[in-house]
Design a protein around this motif. Structure first.
Motif, PDB file in Angstrom:
ATOM      1  N   SER A  33      -5.314  -7.922  -1.991  1.00 60.74           N
ATOM      2  CA  SER A  33      -5.876  -7.087  -0.925  1.00 60.74           C
ATOM      3  C   SER A  33      -5.378  -7.484   0.454  1.00 60.74           C
ATOM      4  O   SER A  33      -5.040  -6.624   1.282  1.00 60.74           O
ATOM      5  CB  SER A  33      -7.410  -7.156  -0.956  1.00 60.74           C
ATOM      6  OG  SER A  33      -7.913  -6.488  -2.081  1.00 60.74           O
ATOM      7  N   ILE A  77      -6.175   2.310  -5.542  1.00 59.28           N
ATOM      8  CA  ILE A  77      -5.275   1.298  -4.960  1.00 59.28           C
ATOM      9  C   ILE A  77      -6.068   0.066  -4.536  1.00 59.28           C
ATOM     10  O   ILE A  77      -5.729  -1.069  -4.904  1.00 59.28           O
ATOM     11  CB  ILE A  77      -4.506   1.877  -3.758  1.00 59.28           C
ATOM     12  CG1 ILE A  77      -3.505   2.941  -4.219  1.00 59.28           C
ATOM     13  CG2 ILE A  77      -3.785   0.755  -3.003  1.00 59.28           C
ATOM     14  CD1 ILE A  77      -2.840   3.690  -3.074  1.00 59.28           C
ATOM     15  N   HIS A  78      -7.134   0.268  -3.788  1.00 58.96           N
ATOM     16  CA  HIS A  78      -7.899  -0.869  -3.270  1.00 58.96           C
ATOM     17  C   HIS A  78      -8.572  -1.656  -4.395  1.00 58.96           C
ATOM     18  O   HIS A  78      -8.638  -2.895  -4.338  1.00 58.96           O
ATOM     19  CB  HIS A  78      -8.939  -0.389  -2.254  1.00 58.96           C
ATOM     20  CG  HIS A  78      -8.354   0.056  -0.952  1.00 58.96           C
ATOM     21  ND1 HIS A  78      -7.566  -0.772  -0.168  1.00 58.96           N
ATOM     22  CD2 HIS A  78      -8.412   1.248  -0.302  1.00 58.96           C
ATOM     23  CE1 HIS A  78      -7.180  -0.123   0.923  1.00 58.96           C
ATOM     24  NE2 HIS A  78      -7.672   1.101   0.865  1.00 58.96           N
ATOM     25  N   LYS A 122      -6.929   6.363  -2.972  1.00 55.68           N
ATOM     26  CA  LYS A 122      -7.185   5.203  -2.115  1.00 55.68           C
ATOM     27  C   LYS A 122      -8.114   4.200  -2.795  1.00 55.68           C
ATOM     28  O   LYS A 122      -7.885   2.988  -2.740  1.00 55.68           O
ATOM     29  CB  LYS A 122      -7.781   5.665  -0.783  1.00 55.68           C
ATOM     30  CG  LYS A 122      -6.805   6.442   0.088  1.00 55.68           C
ATOM     31  CD  LYS A 122      -7.477   6.930   1.370  1.00 55.68           C
ATOM     32  CE  LYS A 122      -6.501   7.748   2.218  1.00 55.68           C
ATOM     33  NZ  LYS A 122      -7.151   8.262   3.454  1.00 55.68           N
ATOM     34  N   TYR A 133       0.826  -1.206   0.000  1.00 53.92           N
ATOM     35  CA  TYR A 133       0.000   0.000   0.000  1.00 53.92           C
ATOM     36  C   TYR A 133       0.860   1.257   0.000  1.00 53.92           C
ATOM     37  O   TYR A 133       0.565   2.212  -0.740  1.00 53.92           O
ATOM     38  CB  TYR A 133      -0.927   0.020   1.212  1.00 53.92           C
ATOM     39  CG  TYR A 133      -1.889   1.182   1.208  1.00 53.92           C
ATOM     40  CD1 TYR A 133      -3.123   1.090   0.561  1.00 53.92           C
ATOM     41  CD2 TYR A 133      -1.553   2.391   1.828  1.00 53.92           C
ATOM     42  CE1 TYR A 133      -4.000   2.163   0.530  1.00 53.92           C
ATOM     43  CE2 TYR A 133      -2.418   3.467   1.798  1.00 53.92           C
ATOM     44  CZ  TYR A 133      -3.634   3.345   1.153  1.00 53.92           C
ATOM     45  OH  TYR A 133      -4.484   4.421   1.111  1.00 53.92           O
ATOM     46  N   TYR A 143       0.722   4.077  -2.855  1.00 54.42           N
ATOM     47  CA  TYR A 143       0.344   5.444  -2.471  1.00 54.42           C
ATOM     48  C   TYR A 143       1.405   6.431  -2.950  1.00 54.42           C
ATOM     49  O   TYR A 143       1.080   7.507  -3.469  1.00 54.42           O
ATOM     50  CB  TYR A 143       0.167   5.544  -0.954  1.00 54.42           C
ATOM     51  CG  TYR A 143      -0.560   6.794  -0.529  1.00 54.42           C
ATOM     52  CD1 TYR A 143      -1.940   6.796  -0.376  1.00 54.42           C
ATOM     53  CD2 TYR A 143       0.124   7.988  -0.303  1.00 54.42           C
ATOM     54  CE1 TYR A 143      -2.630   7.941   0.004  1.00 54.42           C
ATOM     55  CE2 TYR A 143      -0.552   9.148   0.065  1.00 54.42           C
ATOM     56  CZ  TYR A 143      -1.927   9.113   0.215  1.00 54.42           C
ATOM     57  OH  TYR A 143      -2.601  10.257   0.576  1.00 54.42           O
ATOM     58  N   ALA A 178      -1.910  -6.044   1.483  1.00 55.21           N
ATOM     59  CA  ALA A 178      -1.686  -4.606   1.316  1.00 55.21           C
ATOM     60  C   ALA A 178      -0.703  -4.039   2.336  1.00 55.21           C
ATOM     61  O   ALA A 178       0.082  -3.138   2.012  1.00 55.21           O
ATOM     62  CB  ALA A 178      -3.022  -3.867   1.405  1.00 55.21           C
ATOM     63  N   ASP A 179      -0.722  -4.565   3.559  1.00 55.43           N
ATOM     64  CA  ASP A 179       0.123  -4.019   4.618  1.00 55.43           C
ATOM     65  C   ASP A 179       1.369  -4.857   4.888  1.00 55.43           C
ATOM     66  O   ASP A 179       2.028  -4.705   5.919  1.00 55.43           O
ATOM     67  CB  ASP A 179      -0.696  -3.860   5.908  1.00 55.43           C
ATOM     68  CG  ASP A 179      -1.832  -2.858   5.734  1.00 55.43           C
ATOM     69  OD1 ASP A 179      -1.603  -1.809   5.089  1.00 55.43           O
ATOM     70  OD2 ASP A 179      -2.942  -3.133   6.220  1.00 55.43           O
TER      71      ASP A 179
END
Length: 247
Positions: free
Chosen positions: A125, A115-116, A112, A94, A98, A128-129
């Protein structure tokens, strides 16, 4: 969409041109394949068209905008997926997206949501982190692709977008490229996967030693080459079977 006239590139200290007096027209909403042996000039050509390299001579326009006079506007119209991963390994997926989306002027909810949406479409998904350096090759390829299309480019340059990925990742990437094209994006694509190019591209050009030796619809090129069963047969007939190792 793209008009190239007498485009050439000779690297400093090189004996020969990597791309020489190349003429080419790519129509709007094509998926156009650039095929050729190692060192044929494919990456050099894409790098010039995406402003990563300055041509030695010649000119080109994209969407009727000149590369000499409209560089800033053109950079907003294009996306590029390079051979190597263009990602920050210690940032999350992410955070990478970004950052790249912000570079194209996207912000807030628009960024946002983009991206999603792309993470969901490409099956990423839940990662993402997670940091990029924990990703598999196929996952990095998919993030690499997303980073180049967040701003909905009018023209997308892809340099070996499926190299080194598993069959499942390749299938997802190809399906997404087809959808992007159906939505209006013109795609310029290089690959050594000739079967993939044969099935994906509306037209292809085979490049060798910096010049185009043939171009056309894959099925037409196969039909025109004696005893050719597929695009690989055409490729080998025109470029030979000698190894093209280079350093």
């Amino acid at each position: 969409m793209i008009q190239i006239q007498q485009l050439s590139k000779k690297y400093k200290g090189a004996e020969n041109y990597s791309v020489q007096n190349l003429d080419l027209v790519v129509e709007d909403q094509e998926i156009f394949g650039l095929l050729g042996p190692n060192g044929a000039g494919k990456t050099t050509l894409i790098s010039m068209l995406s402003f990563l390299l300055k041509p030695t001579s010649g000119s080109f326009t994209i969407n009727n905008l000149s590369f000499k006079e409209n560089k800033k506007e053109l950079k907003q119209l294009i996306g590029i997926v390079p051979q190597e991963y263009a990602l920050y390994p210690t940032l999350t997926a992410y955070e990478n997206l970004y950052y790249f989306g912000s570079m194209y002027g996207l912000k807030g909810k628009v960024l946002k949501d983009s991206i999603h949406s792309h993470l969901e479409t490409l099956g990423l998904s839940r990662f993402a982190d997670k940091k990029i350096d924990t990703f598999s090759g196929g996952m990095k390829r998919r993030i690499n692709l997303i980073a180049s299309i967040l701003h909905n480019p009018k023209v997308l340059f892809l340099d070996e977008p499926t190299v080194g990925v598993d069959v499942q990742s390749k299938n997802v990437i190809i399906d997404h490229l087809k959808q992007l094209n159906a939505n209006g994006t013109t795609i310029i694509y290089t690959s050594h996967h000739l079967n993939e190019a044969e099935n994906l591209c509306t037209r292809v050009a085979i490049i060798d030693q910096g010049t185009i030796i043939t171009k056309g619809v894959p099925s037409d090129l196969i039909a025109a080459q004696e005893n050719a069963r597929n695009l690989e047969d055409v490729f080998l007939a025109l470029t030979g079977k000698a190894l093209r190792d280079h350093a």
